[in-house]
Design a protein around this motif. Structure first.
Motif, PDB file in Angstrom:
ATOM      1  N   ALA A  84       2.153   9.634 -10.299  1.00 40.26           N
ATOM      2  CA  ALA A  84       1.296   9.783 -11.478  1.00 40.26           C
ATOM      3  C   ALA A  84       0.500  11.083 -11.405  1.00 40.26           C
ATOM      4  N   SER A  85       0.065  11.449 -10.216  1.00 44.46           N
ATOM      5  CA  SER A  85      -0.675  12.699 -10.051  1.00 44.46           C
ATOM      6  C   SER A  85       0.207  13.904 -10.351  1.00 44.46           C
ATOM      7  N   VAL A  86       1.440  13.880  -9.869  1.00 41.41           N
ATOM      8  CA  VAL A  86       2.386  14.977 -10.129  1.00 41.41           C
ATOM      9  C   VAL A  86       2.723  15.045 -11.613  1.00 41.41           C
ATOM     10  N   ALA A  87       2.748  13.887 -12.276  1.00 45.13           N
ATOM     11  CA  ALA A  87       3.073  13.841 -13.703  1.00 45.13           C
ATOM     12  C   ALA A  87       1.908  14.303 -14.576  1.00 45.13           C
ATOM     13  N   LEU A 125       0.825  -1.206   0.000  1.00 46.06           N
ATOM     14  CA  LEU A 125       0.000   0.000   0.000  1.00 46.06           C
ATOM     15  C   LEU A 125       0.864   1.263   0.000  1.00 46.06           C
ATOM     16  N   ILE A 126       1.986   1.233   0.708  1.00 45.62           N
ATOM     17  CA  ILE A 126       2.912   2.364   0.669  1.00 45.62           C
ATOM     18  C   ILE A 126       3.468   2.532  -0.738  1.00 45.62           C
ATOM     19  N   PHE A 127       3.835   1.429  -1.385  1.00 44.96           N
ATOM     20  CA  PHE A 127       4.309   1.469  -2.762  1.00 44.96           C
ATOM     21  C   PHE A 127       3.230   2.026  -3.693  1.00 44.96           C
ATOM     22  N   LEU A 128       1.998   1.563  -3.511  1.00 44.67           N
ATOM     23  CA  LEU A 128       0.886   2.005  -4.343  1.00 44.67           C
ATOM     24  C   LEU A 128       0.611   3.500  -4.163  1.00 44.67           C
ATOM     25  N   ALA A 129       0.707   3.982  -2.944  1.00 44.92           N
ATOM     26  CA  ALA A 129       0.510   5.410  -2.686  1.00 44.92           C
ATOM     27  C   ALA A 129       1.594   6.236  -3.379  1.00 44.92           C
ATOM     28  N   GLY A 130       2.822   5.760  -3.360  1.00 46.27           N
ATOM     29  CA  GLY A 130       3.912   6.463  -4.039  1.00 46.27           C
ATOM     30  C   GLY A 130       3.721   6.509  -5.540  1.00 46.27           C
ATOM     31  N   VAL A 131       3.288   5.416  -6.110  1.00 48.47           N
ATOM     32  CA  VAL A 131       3.042   5.378  -7.555  1.00 48.47           C
ATOM     33  C   VAL A 131       1.883   6.308  -7.928  1.00 48.47           C
ATOM     34  N   LEU A 184      -3.378  -2.670  -9.662  1.00 45.16           N
ATOM     35  CA  LEU A 184      -2.196  -2.995  -8.864  1.00 45.16           C
ATOM     36  C   LEU A 184      -2.573  -3.566  -7.499  1.00 45.16           C
ATOM     37  N   LEU A 185      -3.663  -3.080  -6.907  1.00 53.23           N
ATOM     38  CA  LEU A 185      -4.104  -3.629  -5.630  1.00 53.23           C
ATOM     39  C   LEU A 185      -4.504  -5.093  -5.773  1.00 53.23           C
ATOM     40  N   GLY A 186      -5.200  -5.424  -6.846  1.00 56.46           N
ATOM     41  CA  GLY A 186      -5.554  -6.823  -7.092  1.00 56.46           C
ATOM     42  C   GLY A 186      -4.330  -7.705  -7.274  1.00 56.46           C
ATOM     43  N   ILE A 187      -3.360  -7.207  -8.018  1.00 59.59           N
ATOM     44  CA  ILE A 187      -2.117  -7.962  -8.210  1.00 59.59           C
ATOM     45  C   ILE A 187      -1.395  -8.124  -6.877  1.00 59.59           C
ATOM     46  N   GLY A 188      -1.406  -7.079  -6.060  1.00 59.43           N
ATOM     47  CA  GLY A 188      -0.757  -7.152  -4.750  1.00 59.43           C
ATOM     48  C   GLY A 188      -1.409  -8.158  -3.832  1.00 59.43           C
ATOM     49  N   ILE A 189      -2.729  -8.227  -3.852  1.00 59.75           N
ATOM     50  CA  ILE A 189      -3.428  -9.199  -3.010  1.00 59.75           C
ATOM     51  C   ILE A 189      -3.129 -10.620  -3.465  1.00 59.75           C
ATOM     52  N   PHE A 190      -3.185 -10.853  -4.778  1.00 62.47           N
ATOM     53  CA  PHE A 190      -2.881 -12.198  -5.287  1.00 62.47           C
ATOM     54  C   PHE A 190      -1.461 -12.621  -4.950  1.00 62.47           C
TER      55      PHE A 190
END
Length: 56
Positions: free
Chosen positions: A21-24, A11-17, A38-44
């Motif tokens: 993306a928002s800044v970009a 979740l920390i990684f996801l927040a950073g990404v 990405l959250l689904g991939i992380g859970i799996f």
């Protein structure tokens, strides 16, 4: 490694990404879609990595 610890790190990684993306300048709709994928991939992957070994 426990599932909760794995998910906290992911979740920390996801927040950073998402923040990058928002800044970009990526539209928030695409950030949301990407975050859900990405959250689904992380859970799996978290379940697969932290699942207990079956006894022989």
């Amino acid at each position: 490694m426990s599932f909760a610890l794995y998910m906290i790190g992911f979740l920390i990684f996801l927040a950073g990404v998402g923040w990058a993306a928002s800044v970009a300048g990526v539209p928030s709709l695409y950030i949301g879609i990407g975050a859900l994928i990405l959250l689904g991939i992380g859970i799996f992957s978290g379940v697969g990595r932290t699942r207990g070994k079956d006894p022989s």
